[in-house]
Write an enzyme that holds these catalytic residues in place. Structure first.
Site, short mmCIF file in Angstrom:
data_model
loop_
_atom_site.label_atom_id
_atom_site.label_comp_id
_atom_site.label_asym_id
_atom_site.label_seq_id
_atom_site.Cartn_x
_atom_site.Cartn_y
_atom_site.Cartn_z
N MET A 53 1.11 -1.60 0.02
CA MET A 53 -0.16 0.26 0.08
C MET A 53 0.85 1.56 0.44
SD MET A 53 -2.97 -1.33 2.39
CE MET A 53 -2.05 -0.86 4.19
N ASP A 54 1.31 2.06 -1.30
CA ASP A 54 2.39 2.31 -1.30
C ASP A 54 1.39 3.89 -2.40
OD1 ASP A 54 4.34 3.97 -1.56
OD2 ASP A 54 5.52 3.47 -3.32
N GLY A 55 1.71 5.23 -1.11
CA GLY A 55 1.41 6.06 -2.01
C GLY A 55 0.28 7.51 -1.22
N ARG A 84 1.99 11.00 -0.73
CA ARG A 84 1.69 11.22 -1.67
C ARG A 84 0.91 11.86 -2.64
NH1 ARG A 84 4.52 7.64 -6.11
NH2 ARG A 84 4.56 6.05 -4.32
N THR A 138 0.81 -0.48 -5.58
CA THR A 138 0.24 1.30 -5.91
C THR A 138 1.35 1.38 -6.13
OG1 THR A 138 -0.56 2.18 -3.79
CG2 THR A 138 -2.29 0.59 -5.31
#
Length: 271
Positions: A42-44, A47, A216
């Site tokens: 679960m990246d972002g 951002r 992601t």
């Protein structure tokens, strides 16, 4: 009927239509093979907050939690039996203390909310397990995680494995230590450790290896996440940030998994 009632009635009809449409899509999707275990990197979240000019330190992570609830619902409806969420890596504790505390506080808030839902009987089809170096968590958070595991222990349905304070390198060290203690004991005679001995002591031994890994945020790396277990997995990346992950991203990933079945099966036979 006033305008507010009309809007409410329209929203109800629209949501009902979307639910029927989603069920139809999933029924078509289930004609092909469905991954028995999907892992999500679960990246972002940060951002996402920057992209939308969200000032609160936990704003991106709160948006990410909404995506977690939607993704788990979709996986349940599709019939995926195991889901792993890379919630907070071992190395993430090196971030600014304020951010780490913020994430831990949010995690505690959501775990306590989930405990209440489980006790009230709203999570009968969900079993939650936390893995990783849980001793890195504060006592209240660790106790809450343990409590959630206890109240969902008997549930049958989707098993959700939440990786907190996790990294593969630490998991392997932990597994080797545990397997040495388990196999060698107090005996003086030399013992040979097999791969199976180590795998039995991995945090993730409770679930099968992932068939599909979805990351992601547009980056093509595993970030020290389940590198031992994913040698035969399909890695699917999407430029969508985690809070932006939606139904169609998941459907597309599963379609890719189905399209790659022949290759994946050949790879498993060769290995």
């Amino acid at each position: 009927m006033n305008t507010r009632e009309e809007v409410g009635e329209f929203s109800k009809l629209f949501n009902g239509f979307m639910t029927l449409m989603r069920r139809f899509i999933f029924k078509v999707l289930c004609v092909g093979p469905i991954p028995n275990h999907i892992s999500f990197i679960m990246d972002g979240n940060r951002r996402f907050a920057k992209k939308h000019n969200l000032q609160d330190l936990d704003a991106g992570h709160r948006a990410g939690f909404v995506s977690v609830t939607h993704v788990l619902q979709y996986c349940q409806e599709i019939g995926v039996p195991y889901v792993t969420l890379y919630a907070f890596g071992h190395d993430n504790f090196r971030r600014e203390p304020e951010e780490v505390k913020c994430v831990m506080d949010l995690m505690l808030e959501k775990i306590e909310l989930t405990i209440d839902q489980a006790i009230s009987g709203n999570l009968n089809n969900l079993k939650v397990i936390f893995i990783g170096d849980l001793n890195m968590l504060n006592e209240r958070l660790k106790a809450a995680a343990q409590r959630l595991m206890e109240v969902t222990e008997e549930n049958r349905g989707l098993m959700v494995v939440v990786c907190v304070a996790y990294s593969t390198s630490h998991e392997i060290v932990h597994a080797i230590r545990e397997s040495c203690v388990k196999k060698c004991g107090d005996g003086d005679s030399p013992q040979v450790l097999e791969v199976s001995d180590i795998e039995e002591c991995m945090y993730t031994s409770i679930v099968p290896d992932p068939a599909l890994v979805i990351r992601t945020g547009g980056r093509d790396r595993l970030s020290n996440f389940m590198t031992w277990q994913t040698s035969k997995s399909l890695l699917h990346t999407t430029v969508a940030l985690w809070p932006e992950l939606g139904l169609w991203h998941l459907v597309w990933a599963i379609l890719k998994f189905q399209r790659m079945q022949n290759y994946l099966q050949k790879k498993q036979k060769l290995d």
